[in-house]
Write a protein that holds these residues in place. Structure first.
Motif, PDB file in Angstrom:
ATOM      1  N   UNK A  27       0.827  -1.202   0.000  1.00 53.30           N
ATOM      2  CA  UNK A  27       0.000   0.000   0.000  1.00 53.30           C
ATOM      3  C   UNK A  27       0.864   1.256   0.000  1.00 53.30           C
ATOM      4  N   UNK A  28       1.924   1.265   0.818  1.00 49.33           N
ATOM      5  CA  UNK A  28       2.805   2.436   0.887  1.00 49.33           C
ATOM      6  C   UNK A  28       3.499   2.668  -0.449  1.00 49.33           C
ATOM      7  N   UNK A  29       3.928   1.590  -1.093  1.00 53.69           N
ATOM      8  CA  UNK A  29       4.593   1.740  -2.391  1.00 53.69           C
ATOM      9  C   UNK A  29       3.630   2.287  -3.436  1.00 53.69           C
ATOM     10  N   UNK A  30       2.398   1.787  -3.449  1.00 54.87           N
ATOM     11  CA  UNK A  30       1.399   2.311  -4.381  1.00 54.87           C
ATOM     12  C   UNK A  30       1.132   3.792  -4.134  1.00 54.87           C
ATOM     13  N   UNK A  31       1.002   4.160  -2.874  1.00 61.05           N
ATOM     14  CA  UNK A  31       0.764   5.572  -2.556  1.00 61.05           C
ATOM     15  C   UNK A  31       1.943   6.430  -2.967  1.00 61.05           C
ATOM     16  N   UNK A  32       3.146   5.922  -2.766  1.00 57.90           N
ATOM     17  CA  UNK A  32       4.341   6.679  -3.163  1.00 57.90           C
ATOM     18  C   UNK A  32       4.381   6.874  -4.674  1.00 57.90           C
ATOM     19  N   UNK A  33       4.013   5.832  -5.424  1.00 55.93           N
ATOM     20  CA  UNK A  33       3.961   5.966  -6.880  1.00 55.93           C
ATOM     21  C   UNK A  33       2.885   6.970  -7.305  1.00 55.93           C
ATOM     22  N   UNK A  34       1.754   6.930  -6.626  1.00 58.40           N
ATOM     23  CA  UNK A  34       0.686   7.888  -6.945  1.00 58.40           C
ATOM     24  C   UNK A  34       1.107   9.314  -6.617  1.00 58.40           C
ATOM     25  N   UNK A  35       1.814   9.488  -5.509  1.00 62.97           N
ATOM     26  CA  UNK A  35       2.321  10.825  -5.170  1.00 62.97           C
ATOM     27  C   UNK A  35       3.324  11.286  -6.219  1.00 62.97           C
TER      28      UNK A  35
END
Length: 344
Positions: free
Chosen positions: A222-230
């Protein structure tokens, strides 16, 4: 390192590869779209079944399985949108003088069915894992939904880099709902809030690494996905393009456009492209779709000829050409064949 490195690398690869595959399929001729949608629908059903079957699995493998299934469910909604099957009731550009609330309503109408489809998928994902301990699939889908919604709102309000290269030709009318501006009021809030949430989840993942590998892996996804989205949000305002990351996925559009006119899609596809570019279809395939093809009238030509004998062994040839236009009469004397010698 195993608890974080492998999930991070896996997330990066699946995110990059799945996006490229969708772009590649979307660049193929429209006659291939039904097959792509059918295959995506099968994967969609299998992914929902996978979330339901793995929602009780609290192992690291269960986290990988539900995360992958959540991505597949999301990908189905993306491919149906990009191929033009599930968009919205409005399929025309917004009028140039449209502003304010009316402009926003028109933008919503352009993607309304797509957004409702995402809501349906979200309900199915939540129902598949309802009351079960493994919620990684649900987290994955919800994070993708919220961050993509934030991206759409920022593009509507205005950003410098709109990434229009990813929009297929049959959805070109949606560019009228984009706005190019140096910045908008929503961007700082969305980026700040998502960054704070990602940092909190990263701290929780680090604390659970030793005691609960399943939760640590799920939070890392989840954190990696959010980082990519950011990062995608920052690309909207940075003077650089992300197209090189998926150049291989966009190759299908280049191949498709470079094909000959007889192989370059169906007649309907060629007529639509001709209408968009203003070029007339010389074979008349655009007739009836707003394209006027002017053909030179066929001229029927009738030629009359007569030979008149003349003294001295020659003949006078008269040639009269009737073509329905201005009179065209040609008088050309022709030497006759050698006269036969007189008989003695």
């Amino acid at each position: 390192m195993v608890h974080y490195g492998i999930p991070i690398l896996y997330t990066l690869f699946v995110w990059w590869f799945s996006t490229g595959v969708i772009l590649f399929l979307d660049g193929l001729p429209k006659k291939t779209f039904p097959y792509s949608i059918a295959a995506a629908a099968v994967l969609y059903g299998l992914a929902l079944w996978g979330i339901a079957a793995s929602s009780r699995d609290m192992t690291v493998f269960g986290a990988y399985c539900t995360f992958t299934c959540g991505l597949i469910v999301w990908g189905f909604n993306e491919i149906t949108f990009l191929m033009g099957y599930v968009t919205g009731p409005r399929t025309t550009p917004c009028p140039p003088d449209c502003k304010g609330w009316r402009h926003f309503v028109h933008a919503v109408e352009a993607i309304l069915w797509h957004e409702l489809g995402i809501v349906v998928s979200a309900v199915l994902v939540v129902a598949a894992s309802w009351g079960e301990p493994n919620q990684v699939g649900t987290w994955t889908f919800m994070i993708l939904w919220l961050m993509r919604l934030s991206t759409k709102l920022n593009i509507f309000l205005g950003v410098p880099n709109l990434a229009e290269e990813f929009l297929p030709d049959h959805l070109a009318y949606m560019k009228g709902y984009f706005r190019k501006r140096p910045m908008n009021w929503l961007f700082p809030f969305t980026v700040t809030a998502s960054t704070v949430i990602a940092a909190v989840l990263a701290v929780q993942a680090s604390e659970l690494a030793a005691t609960d590998p399943h939760q640590a892996a799920g939070l890392t996804f989840v954190v990696t996905l959010m980082s990519l989205a950011i990062l995608e949000h920052w690309f909207l305002v940075m003077p650089m393009s992300v197209v090189p990351l998926w150049r291989w996925g966009l190759k299908s559009r280049e191949w498709f456009r470079s094909l000959g006119p007889r192989r370059n899609g169906t007649r309907r596809d060629r007529a639509e492209r001709a209408a968009a570019t203003g070029d007339a279809d010389t074979r008349g395939e655009g007739v009836g779709r707003g394209i006027v093809v002017e053909m030179a009238p066929k001229v029927e030509t009738t030629r009359l000829a007569r030979r008149i004998p003349r003294t001295g062994g020659t003949t006078l040839s008269l040639s009269l050409s009737l073509d329905g236009g201005p009179d065209d009469r040609t008088l050309r004397p022709r030497p006759a064949a050698a006269a036969a010698p007189p008989r003695g």
